[in-house]
Design a protein around this motif. Structure first.
Motif: not given
Length: 362
Positions: A205-212, A218-222
């Motif tokens: 199981k692989i967790a992926v982090l967001g960039l922003n 939801g798109g408000a910060i990138g």
């Protein structure tokens, strides 16, 4: 390559000898029983190590050889690359210490490619000084990728925490431009295969982090999460890879969260390495995943500030050695398993009679 019944041959590059490299190498090899587990092959200088072992009062003795193929089990082997005296100036890089770091890495890598060693463990280098001396890469990973003709992934590992980074040594201002859906897909696939082959996890199981911040809200910060990262994760998940996210990086590394996953893919260097080194500094290992050969290193740098003071902690370097051995054996077992898989039987012979069914009796 060593057979299953031979000790794994661990090649060691010395890094910058004015840092803590020789100290942690010798401390890791100081136990007289260490050669029961593997065969060390150091690419260094006899005179340099003799000088430094006297500083640290370490009773280690070396078997000097001219090439790695001459290494003997049961001994601390040293490929004596430099027979002249070297000028040691502990605590700061010099042209001589930098050139030796480059020569040691190149000799060890050549031995790895030739099959004279099985695993490469690298002591810390000074990247800036090596670039000044003509080294073309900002670290070991880029150098090994070029040598082996294959893209690798910086992967920091312990038994309980494994963190890979999508972008390596680049300015933070360039991170967003260096991520893409296809790149993230390739990295998650590579990470998934590495966990299966090298760490014996059947369905990781692989967790992926967001960039922003807050994974973009939801798109408000990138938009990178909604336009790049989420689509990559969904496509892979729909095709059987257990990838999840993107998760907000600021809250992910709580024990009750990260321990639910086998590995984490961070978007940039410090996003992944800062929490990793906080949680696992003394036992962390830097592993270059995805390459045809195994390379590990400690998760710290040259530490000029403590060089020569006999206080350097060798545990991360020792972990790098034994993690390399573990990965080598896991990978060998996986290759054996794939080679010896039961092949599907041909059920119908050329004359159309099914030879696997019993004949009918009257």
């Amino acid at each position: 390559m060593s057979s299953k019944h031979q000790k794994v041959r661990i090649g060691i590059s010395v890094g910058d000898f004015n840092g803590i490299g020789p100290e942690i190498i010798m401390k890791s090899l100081n136990d007289k029983s260490i050669t029961d587990f593997f065969t060390p092959v150091i690419f260094g200088s006899g005179k340099l190590f003799t000088y430094q072992k006297n500083i640290f009062k370490l009773p280690v003795n070396f078997n000097y050889i001219t090439e790695a193929s001459q290494a003997q089990p049961g001994k601390l082997n040293m490929v004596n690359l430099w027979k002249d005296n070297v000028n040691v100036d502990l605590g700061k890089p010099t042209e001589e210490s930098t050139k030796m770091a480059i020569d040691s890495l190149e000799a060890a890598t050549e031995a790895l490619v030739k099959g004279d060693i099985d695993v490469l463990v690298t002591a810390p280098i000074n990247k800036d000084e090596m670039l000044k001396q003509g080294f073309k890469h900002a670290g070991h990973t880029g150098y090994l990728e070029e040598k082996f003709g294959k893209k690798g992934l910086m992967f920091l590992v312990t038994d309980d925490l494994k963190v890979a980074v999508s972008t390596h040594h680049i300015p933070i201002s360039e991170v967003a431009a260096n991520i893409s859906k296809e790149k993230i897909k390739k990295q998650i696939k590579l990470l998934n295969q590495c966990l299966i082959e090298d760490f014996q996890l059947q369905r990781p199981k692989i967790a992926v982090l967001g960039l922003n911040p807050h994974a973009g809200d939801g798109g408000a910060i990138g938009k990178e999460e909604t336009e790049i990262i989420e689509p990559a994760i969904k496509e892979l998940f729909d095709n059987g890879i257990m990838a999840f996210g993107p998760f907000p990086a600021d809250s992910f590394f709580q024990p009750n969260k990260y321990k639910n996953y086998d590995a984490v893919l961070a978007m940039y260097h410090d996003q992944g390495l800062a929490p990793f080194k906080t949680l696992a500094y003394e036992e962390g290992v830097n592993y270059t995943a995805g390459l045809p050969f195994i390379r590990t290193s400690p998760d710290h740098g040259v530490a000029y500030d403590i060089a020569g003071k006999n206080i350097a902690d060798e545990r991360s370097f020792s972990e790098a050695i034994f993690m390399g051995i573990k990965i080598f054996k896991n990978r060998s077992d996986y290759k054996d398993l794939m080679t010896n898989r039961l092949q599907p039987k041909k059920m119908v012979s050329e004359n159309g009679i099914d030879e696997d069914l019993p004949e009918e009796t009257e």
